[in-house]
Design a protein around this motif. Structure first.
Motif, PDB file in Angstrom:
ATOM      1  N   THR A 143       8.961  -9.321  -1.514  1.00 40.01           N
ATOM      2  CA  THR A 143       8.701  -8.169  -2.360  1.00 40.01           C
ATOM      3  C   THR A 143       7.660  -8.440  -3.440  1.00 40.01           C
ATOM      4  O   THR A 143       7.365  -7.569  -4.230  1.00 40.01           O
ATOM      5  CB  THR A 143      10.004  -7.667  -3.004  1.00 40.01           C
ATOM      6  N   SER A 144       7.087  -9.637  -3.468  1.00 37.04           N
ATOM      7  CA  SER A 144       6.046  -9.903  -4.458  1.00 37.04           C
ATOM      8  C   SER A 144       4.659  -9.554  -3.929  1.00 37.04           C
ATOM      9  O   SER A 144       3.717  -9.464  -4.695  1.00 37.04           O
ATOM     10  CB  SER A 144       6.082 -11.374  -4.890  1.00 37.04           C
ATOM     11  N   VAL A 145       4.556  -9.368  -2.623  1.00 34.98           N
ATOM     12  CA  VAL A 145       3.294  -8.963  -2.017  1.00 34.98           C
ATOM     13  C   VAL A 145       3.547  -7.773  -1.093  1.00 34.98           C
ATOM     14  O   VAL A 145       4.670  -7.530  -0.670  1.00 34.98           O
ATOM     15  CB  VAL A 145       2.621 -10.113  -1.226  1.00 34.98           C
ATOM     16  N   VAL A 146       2.483  -7.057  -0.799  1.00 33.30           N
ATOM     17  CA  VAL A 146       2.607  -5.852   0.020  1.00 33.30           C
ATOM     18  C   VAL A 146       1.412  -5.753   0.968  1.00 33.30           C
ATOM     19  O   VAL A 146       0.305  -6.204   0.649  1.00 33.30           O
ATOM     20  CB  VAL A 146       2.734  -4.608  -0.882  1.00 33.30           C
ATOM     21  N   ASP A 147       1.654  -5.192   2.123  1.00 33.64           N
ATOM     22  CA  ASP A 147       0.616  -4.920   3.109  1.00 33.64           C
ATOM     23  C   ASP A 147      -0.167  -3.699   2.623  1.00 33.64           C
ATOM     24  O   ASP A 147       0.409  -2.617   2.476  1.00 33.64           O
ATOM     25  CB  ASP A 147       1.288  -4.643   4.459  1.00 33.64           C
ATOM     26  N   PRO A 148      -1.467  -3.820   2.357  1.00 32.07           N
ATOM     27  CA  PRO A 148      -2.229  -2.672   1.851  1.00 32.07           C
ATOM     28  C   PRO A 148      -2.254  -1.501   2.830  1.00 32.07           C
ATOM     29  O   PRO A 148      -2.381  -0.350   2.415  1.00 32.07           O
ATOM     30  CB  PRO A 148      -3.621  -3.230   1.594  1.00 32.07           C
ATOM     31  N   ARG A 149      -2.091  -1.778   4.111  1.00 33.62           N
ATOM     32  CA  ARG A 149      -2.048  -0.693   5.098  1.00 33.62           C
ATOM     33  C   ARG A 149      -0.786   0.136   4.908  1.00 33.62           C
ATOM     34  O   ARG A 149      -0.800   1.351   5.106  1.00 33.62           O
ATOM     35  CB  ARG A 149      -2.116  -1.254   6.521  1.00 33.62           C
ATOM     36  N   ALA A 150       0.299  -0.524   4.503  1.00 32.03           N
ATOM     37  CA  ALA A 150       1.549   0.191   4.235  1.00 32.03           C
ATOM     38  C   ALA A 150       1.381   1.124   3.041  1.00 32.03           C
ATOM     39  O   ALA A 150       1.920   2.239   3.031  1.00 32.03           O
ATOM     40  CB  ALA A 150       2.687  -0.790   3.984  1.00 32.03           C
ATOM     41  N   LEU A 151       0.631   0.680   2.051  1.00 36.72           N
ATOM     42  CA  LEU A 151       0.399   1.519   0.870  1.00 36.72           C
ATOM     43  C   LEU A 151      -0.335   2.799   1.250  1.00 36.72           C
ATOM     44  O   LEU A 151       0.017   3.890   0.795  1.00 36.72           O
ATOM     45  CB  LEU A 151      -0.390   0.752  -0.186  1.00 36.72           C
ATOM     46  N   ARG A 152      -1.342   2.683   2.096  1.00 38.75           N
ATOM     47  CA  ARG A 152      -2.104   3.868   2.517  1.00 38.75           C
ATOM     48  C   ARG A 152      -1.246   4.780   3.389  1.00 38.75           C
ATOM     49  O   ARG A 152      -1.314   6.003   3.280  1.00 38.75           O
ATOM     50  CB  ARG A 152      -3.382   3.456   3.231  1.00 38.75           C
ATOM     51  N   PHE A 153      -0.438   4.180   4.261  1.00 34.54           N
ATOM     52  CA  PHE A 153       0.446   4.960   5.132  1.00 34.54           C
ATOM     53  C   PHE A 153       1.455   5.741   4.297  1.00 34.54           C
ATOM     54  O   PHE A 153       1.645   6.947   4.491  1.00 34.54           O
ATOM     55  CB  PHE A 153       1.159   4.021   6.111  1.00 34.54           C
ATOM     56  N   THR A 154       2.101   5.056   3.364  1.00 34.21           N
ATOM     57  CA  THR A 154       3.103   5.735   2.541  1.00 34.21           C
ATOM     58  C   THR A 154       2.451   6.776   1.627  1.00 34.21           C
ATOM     59  O   THR A 154       3.043   7.817   1.363  1.00 34.21           O
ATOM     60  CB  THR A 154       3.943   4.736   1.726  1.00 34.21           C
ATOM     61  N   ALA A 155       1.234   6.504   1.178  1.00 30.02           N
ATOM     62  CA  ALA A 155       0.514   7.494   0.364  1.00 30.02           C
ATOM     63  C   ALA A 155       0.208   8.737   1.191  1.00 30.02           C
ATOM     64  O   ALA A 155       0.260   9.863   0.671  1.00 30.02           O
ATOM     65  CB  ALA A 155      -0.771   6.885  -0.196  1.00 30.02           C
ATOM     66  N   ALA A 156      -0.104   8.573   2.460  1.00 28.21           N
ATOM     67  CA  ALA A 156      -0.376   9.720   3.327  1.00 28.21           C
ATOM     68  C   ALA A 156       0.877  10.586   3.494  1.00 28.21           C
ATOM     69  O   ALA A 156       0.805  11.822   3.424  1.00 28.21           O
ATOM     70  CB  ALA A 156      -0.897   9.247   4.679  1.00 28.21           C
ATOM     71  N   ILE A 157       2.013   9.944   3.701  1.00 31.02           N
ATOM     72  CA  ILE A 157       3.258  10.717   3.823  1.00 31.02           C
ATOM     73  C   ILE A 157       3.583  11.395   2.502  1.00 31.02           C
ATOM     74  O   ILE A 157       3.960  12.572   2.461  1.00 31.02           O
ATOM     75  CB  ILE A 157       4.421   9.833   4.300  1.00 31.02           C
ATOM     76  N   THR A 158       3.416  10.672   1.412  1.00 31.39           N
ATOM     77  CA  THR A 158       3.655  11.251   0.091  1.00 31.39           C
ATOM     78  C   THR A 158       2.753  12.459  -0.134  1.00 31.39           C
ATOM     79  O   THR A 158       3.209  13.495  -0.634  1.00 31.39           O
ATOM     80  CB  THR A 158       3.430  10.194  -1.010  1.00 31.39           C
ATOM     81  N   ALA A 159       1.485  12.347   0.235  1.00 27.55           N
ATOM     82  CA  ALA A 159       0.549  13.465   0.077  1.00 27.55           C
ATOM     83  C   ALA A 159       1.011  14.672   0.894  1.00 27.55           C
ATOM     84  O   ALA A 159       0.968  15.810   0.406  1.00 27.55           O
ATOM     85  CB  ALA A 159      -0.858  13.040   0.485  1.00 27.55           C
ATOM     86  N   ALA A 160       1.470  14.432   2.110  1.00 28.45           N
ATOM     87  CA  ALA A 160       1.959  15.536   2.944  1.00 28.45           C
ATOM     88  C   ALA A 160       3.183  16.198   2.313  1.00 28.45           C
ATOM     89  O   ALA A 160       3.287  17.433   2.277  1.00 28.45           O
ATOM     90  CB  ALA A 160       2.285  15.029   4.345  1.00 28.45           C
TER      91      ALA A 160
END
Length: 146
Positions: free
Chosen positions: A5-22
């Motif tokens: 949990t100290s690091v994150v996959d940047p692709r996951a951030l974009r994916f979750t941002a897309a769902i959040t935007a929807a």
């Protein structure tokens, strides 16, 4: 397998941002009480990212179970602190929106949701995380002058 949990996959951030935007876009077009219910769901998603971990949200679970196995491990990871701060900013805007919508201040609520939507769209489409940049700026400003 435990998740770091100290690091994150940047692709996951974009994916979750897309769902959040929807989700936030739907909030803007749905009638009451559906919009308030959906906004409350998104507030819970943000709260999980802030108070538990970024990987605790259902959008991150979807990425981890449905997307990442198909695309493989990331070439690089990022520090999770800036995106967690960004989740806190998103949580603040969704809570303002939720309270405003619930108390009849519809314009205020929709503007707050609109701000969160713009930030999520920016992250989803370009990878630029407005909340992350705010985190980094506040960290730089908080440093003592030497």
């Amino acid at each position: 397998m435990p998740h770091d949990t100290s690091v994150v996959d940047p692709r996951a951030l974009r994916f979750t941002a897309a769902i959040t935007a929807a989700v936030l876009a739907l909030v803007l077009v749905l009638p009451s009480p559906w919009r308030e219910a959906l906004l409350a769901v998104q507030a819970v998603v943000f709260a999980l990212g802030v108070f538990v971990s970024l990987s605790a949200s259902p959008w991150a679970w979807l990425f981890r179970t449905a997307v990442r196995p198909r695309i493989g491990s990331p070439a690089r990871t990022e520090d999770s602190r800036p995106p967690r701060f960004a989740q806190a900013v998103g949580l603040a805007f969704t809570l303002i929106g939720l309270v405003a919508l619930a108390t009849g201040l519809t314009a205020v609520g929709l503007v707050a949701v609109g701000f969160a939507l713009v930030a999520a769209l920016l992250n989803a489409t370009t990878g630029f995380c407005l909340g992350c940049e705010l985190y980094l700026t506040t960290r730089r400003l908080a440093r003592p002058l030497a």
